[in-house]
Write a protein that holds these residues in place. Structure first.
Motif, PDB file in Angstrom:
ATOM      1  N   SER A 112      60.522 -43.279 -12.993  1.00  0.00           N
ATOM      2  CA  SER A 112      61.215 -43.925 -11.879  1.00  0.00           C
ATOM      3  C   SER A 112      60.319 -45.048 -11.373  1.00  0.00           C
ATOM      4  N   LYS A 113      60.782 -46.292 -11.525  1.00  0.00           N
ATOM      5  CA  LYS A 113      59.978 -47.425 -11.065  1.00  0.00           C
ATOM      6  C   LYS A 113      59.877 -47.445  -9.544  1.00  0.00           C
ATOM      7  N   HIS A 114      60.915 -46.945  -8.870  1.00  0.00           N
ATOM      8  CA  HIS A 114      60.850 -46.800  -7.412  1.00  0.00           C
ATOM      9  C   HIS A 114      59.662 -45.908  -7.036  1.00  0.00           C
ATOM     10  N   ALA A 115      59.543 -44.781  -7.746  1.00  0.00           N
ATOM     11  CA  ALA A 115      58.471 -43.820  -7.448  1.00  0.00           C
ATOM     12  C   ALA A 115      57.104 -44.377  -7.812  1.00  0.00           C
ATOM     13  N   VAL A 116      57.026 -45.098  -8.924  1.00  0.00           N
ATOM     14  CA  VAL A 116      55.756 -45.698  -9.351  1.00  0.00           C
ATOM     15  C   VAL A 116      55.228 -46.639  -8.263  1.00  0.00           C
ATOM     16  N   THR A 117      56.092 -47.546  -7.815  1.00  0.00           N
ATOM     17  CA  THR A 117      55.693 -48.541  -6.817  1.00  0.00           C
ATOM     18  C   THR A 117      55.372 -47.893  -5.482  1.00  0.00           C
ATOM     19  N   ALA A 118      56.222 -46.944  -5.076  1.00  0.00           N
ATOM     20  CA  ALA A 118      56.013 -46.257  -3.799  1.00  0.00           C
ATOM     21  C   ALA A 118      54.693 -45.493  -3.791  1.00  0.00           C
ATOM     22  N   ALA A 119      54.410 -44.781  -4.875  1.00  0.00           N
ATOM     23  CA  ALA A 119      53.174 -43.999  -4.949  1.00  0.00           C
ATOM     24  C   ALA A 119      51.947 -44.896  -4.970  1.00  0.00           C
ATOM     25  N   ALA A 120      52.030 -46.015  -5.662  1.00  0.00           N
ATOM     26  CA  ALA A 120      50.899 -46.947  -5.698  1.00  0.00           C
ATOM     27  C   ALA A 120      50.610 -47.483  -4.298  1.00  0.00           C
ATOM     28  N   PHE A 121      51.673 -47.884  -3.605  1.00  0.00           N
ATOM     29  CA  PHE A 121      51.511 -48.406  -2.242  1.00  0.00           C
ATOM     30  C   PHE A 121      50.975 -47.318  -1.315  1.00  0.00           C
ATOM     31  N   GLY A 122      51.578 -46.140  -1.384  1.00  0.00           N
ATOM     32  CA  GLY A 122      51.171 -45.045  -0.507  1.00  0.00           C
ATOM     33  C   GLY A 122      49.770 -44.538  -0.773  1.00  0.00           C
ATOM     34  N   THR A 123      49.410 -44.415  -2.048  1.00  0.00           N
ATOM     35  CA  THR A 123      48.071 -43.928  -2.398  1.00  0.00           C
ATOM     36  C   THR A 123      47.005 -44.933  -1.990  1.00  0.00           C
ATOM     37  N   ALA A 124      47.253 -46.210  -2.238  1.00  0.00           N
ATOM     38  CA  ALA A 124      46.293 -47.252  -1.838  1.00  0.00           C
ATOM     39  C   ALA A 124      46.116 -47.249  -0.325  1.00  0.00           C
ATOM     40  N   THR A 125      47.206 -47.047   0.397  1.00  0.00           N
ATOM     41  CA  THR A 125      47.134 -46.980   1.862  1.00  0.00           C
ATOM     42  C   THR A 125      46.287 -45.789   2.298  1.00  0.00           C
ATOM     43  N   ALA A 126      46.553 -44.631   1.713  1.00  0.00           N
ATOM     44  CA  ALA A 126      45.832 -43.406   2.077  1.00  0.00           C
ATOM     45  C   ALA A 126      44.345 -43.507   1.758  1.00  0.00           C
ATOM     46  N   LEU A 127      44.003 -44.150   0.652  1.00  0.00           N
ATOM     47  CA  LEU A 127      42.603 -44.300   0.269  1.00  0.00           C
ATOM     48  C   LEU A 127      41.849 -45.232   1.205  1.00  0.00           C
ATOM     49  N   ASP A 128      42.580 -46.174   1.794  1.00  0.00           N
ATOM     50  CA  ASP A 128      41.940 -47.172   2.654  1.00  0.00           C
ATOM     51  C   ASP A 128      41.983 -46.810   4.135  1.00  0.00           C
ATOM     52  N   ASP A 129      43.058 -46.119   4.568  1.00  0.00           N
ATOM     53  CA  ASP A 129      43.231 -45.857   6.001  1.00  0.00           C
ATOM     54  C   ASP A 129      44.113 -44.611   6.198  1.00  0.00           C
ATOM     55  N   ARG A 130      43.485 -43.507   6.554  1.00  0.00           N
ATOM     56  CA  ARG A 130      44.236 -42.249   6.691  1.00  0.00           C
ATOM     57  C   ARG A 130      45.270 -42.303   7.812  1.00  0.00           C
ATOM     58  N   ALA A 131      44.951 -43.017   8.877  1.00  0.00           N
ATOM     59  CA  ALA A 131      45.895 -43.126   9.994  1.00  0.00           C
ATOM     60  C   ALA A 131      47.164 -43.853   9.550  1.00  0.00           C
ATOM     61  N   ALA A 132      47.005 -44.914   8.763  1.00  0.00           N
ATOM     62  CA  ALA A 132      48.164 -45.658   8.255  1.00  0.00           C
ATOM     63  C   ALA A 132      48.980 -44.804   7.299  1.00  0.00           C
ATOM     64  N   ALA A 133      48.289 -43.931   6.567  1.00  0.00           N
ATOM     65  CA  ALA A 133      48.974 -43.065   5.594  1.00  0.00           C
ATOM     66  C   ALA A 133      49.960 -42.120   6.278  1.00  0.00           C
ATOM     67  N   VAL A 134      49.691 -41.744   7.516  1.00  0.00           N
ATOM     68  CA  VAL A 134      50.601 -40.861   8.267  1.00  0.00           C
ATOM     69  C   VAL A 134      51.961 -41.536   8.439  1.00  0.00           C
ATOM     70  N   PHE A 135      51.946 -42.854   8.559  1.00  0.00           N
ATOM     71  CA  PHE A 135      53.172 -43.630   8.714  1.00  0.00           C
ATOM     72  C   PHE A 135      53.830 -43.917   7.360  1.00  0.00           C
ATOM     73  N   VAL A 136      53.017 -44.204   6.336  1.00  0.00           N
ATOM     74  CA  VAL A 136      53.538 -44.639   5.036  1.00  0.00           C
ATOM     75  C   VAL A 136      54.000 -43.483   4.148  1.00  0.00           C
ATOM     76  N   THR A 137      53.271 -42.372   4.150  1.00  0.00           N
ATOM     77  CA  THR A 137      53.580 -41.256   3.241  1.00  0.00           C
ATOM     78  C   THR A 137      55.009 -40.737   3.359  1.00  0.00           C
ATOM     79  N   PRO A 138      55.542 -40.540   4.584  1.00  0.00           N
ATOM     80  CA  PRO A 138      56.949 -40.095   4.666  1.00  0.00           C
ATOM     81  C   PRO A 138      57.925 -41.064   4.003  1.00  0.00           C
ATOM     82  N   LEU A 139      57.633 -42.359   4.066  1.00  0.00           N
ATOM     83  CA  LEU A 139      58.489 -43.348   3.402  1.00  0.00           C
ATOM     84  C   LEU A 139      58.418 -43.207   1.884  1.00  0.00           C
ATOM     85  N   VAL A 140      57.214 -42.968   1.378  1.00  0.00           N
ATOM     86  CA  VAL A 140      57.032 -42.765  -0.067  1.00  0.00           C
ATOM     87  C   VAL A 140      57.852 -41.561  -0.520  1.00  0.00           C
ATOM     88  N   LEU A 141      57.753 -40.473   0.216  1.00  0.00           N
ATOM     89  CA  LEU A 141      58.483 -39.249  -0.139  1.00  0.00           C
ATOM     90  C   LEU A 141      59.993 -39.442  -0.014  1.00  0.00           C
TER      91      LEU A 141
END
Length: 196
Positions: A112-141
């Motif tokens: 799923s290219k949707h999932a590939v792109t979403a996971a890349a964006f979400g994982t990069a966010t989580a690796l760089d800023d955990r607080a931002a990941a709280v906002f982004v991860t639900p969107l990825v899921l």
């Protein structure tokens, strides 16, 4: 050996089919408009542009840039893999869940290219800023779930896509750290040379 591979492939397809049967989690009825919107807006990675904009406005420009870069790298990788792995989409053309989407993709189902792109964006966010990941991860899921709920992908397509996207983001972070280490080393060497 081939027999073992084919048996494994058959088992995987059986698992996919069983998991897509009508259930509380994945009914065949028309999805909630939010699920449809998540699937439609994430096409081509468009959803992640405004999300990155929000991150930048919140003072997280570096995180937004890294997340968008990871998504931009991951998307063509997903497309390249789909050219190699030829897999049919779930047979759901007549289901209200599938008809809810304006798109009718006929490309390879994996990944799923949707999932590939979403996971890349979400994982990069989580690796760089955990607080931002709280906002982004639900969107990825939500994006990942939308591809299952609308029956355009098998579960393993989505899981595989999430894994590929995460690996791309992890690799990008590793390369970035290596580059920073090399740059720091060069600066230190430059500082030491004049005094020697």
């Amino acid at each position: 050996m081939n027999g073992d591979y084919e048996n494994g492939d058959d088992e995987l397809e059986e698992l996919d089919e069983d998991s897509l049967h009508n259930s509380e989690a994945l009914p065949t009825s028309r999805p909630n408009p939010i699920v449809i919107a998540a699937s439609v807006t994430a096409r081509g990675g468009v959803l992640w542009l405004p999300v990155a904009g929000v991150l930048a406005l919140a003072g997280k420009k570096k995180t937004a840039k890294r997340a968008l870069t990871a998504a931009a790298v991951a998307m063509p990788i997903g497309h390249l893999i789909s050219l190699v792995v030829h897999r049919q989409r779930p047979p759901a053309a007549t289901m209200p869940a599938r008809q809810a989407l304006p798109e009718h993709p006929d490309s390879s189902s994996f990944p799923s290219k949707h999932a590939v792109t979403a996971a890349a964006f979400g994982t990069a966010t989580a690796l760089d800023d955990r607080a931002a990941a709280v906002f982004v991860t639900p969107l990825v899921l939500l994006v990942a779930y939308s591809r299952l709920r609308t029956r355009v992908h098998w579960p393993t397509d989505v899981l595989g896509g999430l894994a590929i996207g995460a690996v791309v983001a992890l690799a990008q972070t590793g390369m970035g750290r290596s580059a920073r280490v090399r740059a720091t080393s060069r600066r230190l060497v430059a500082m030491v040379r004049p005094s020697s």
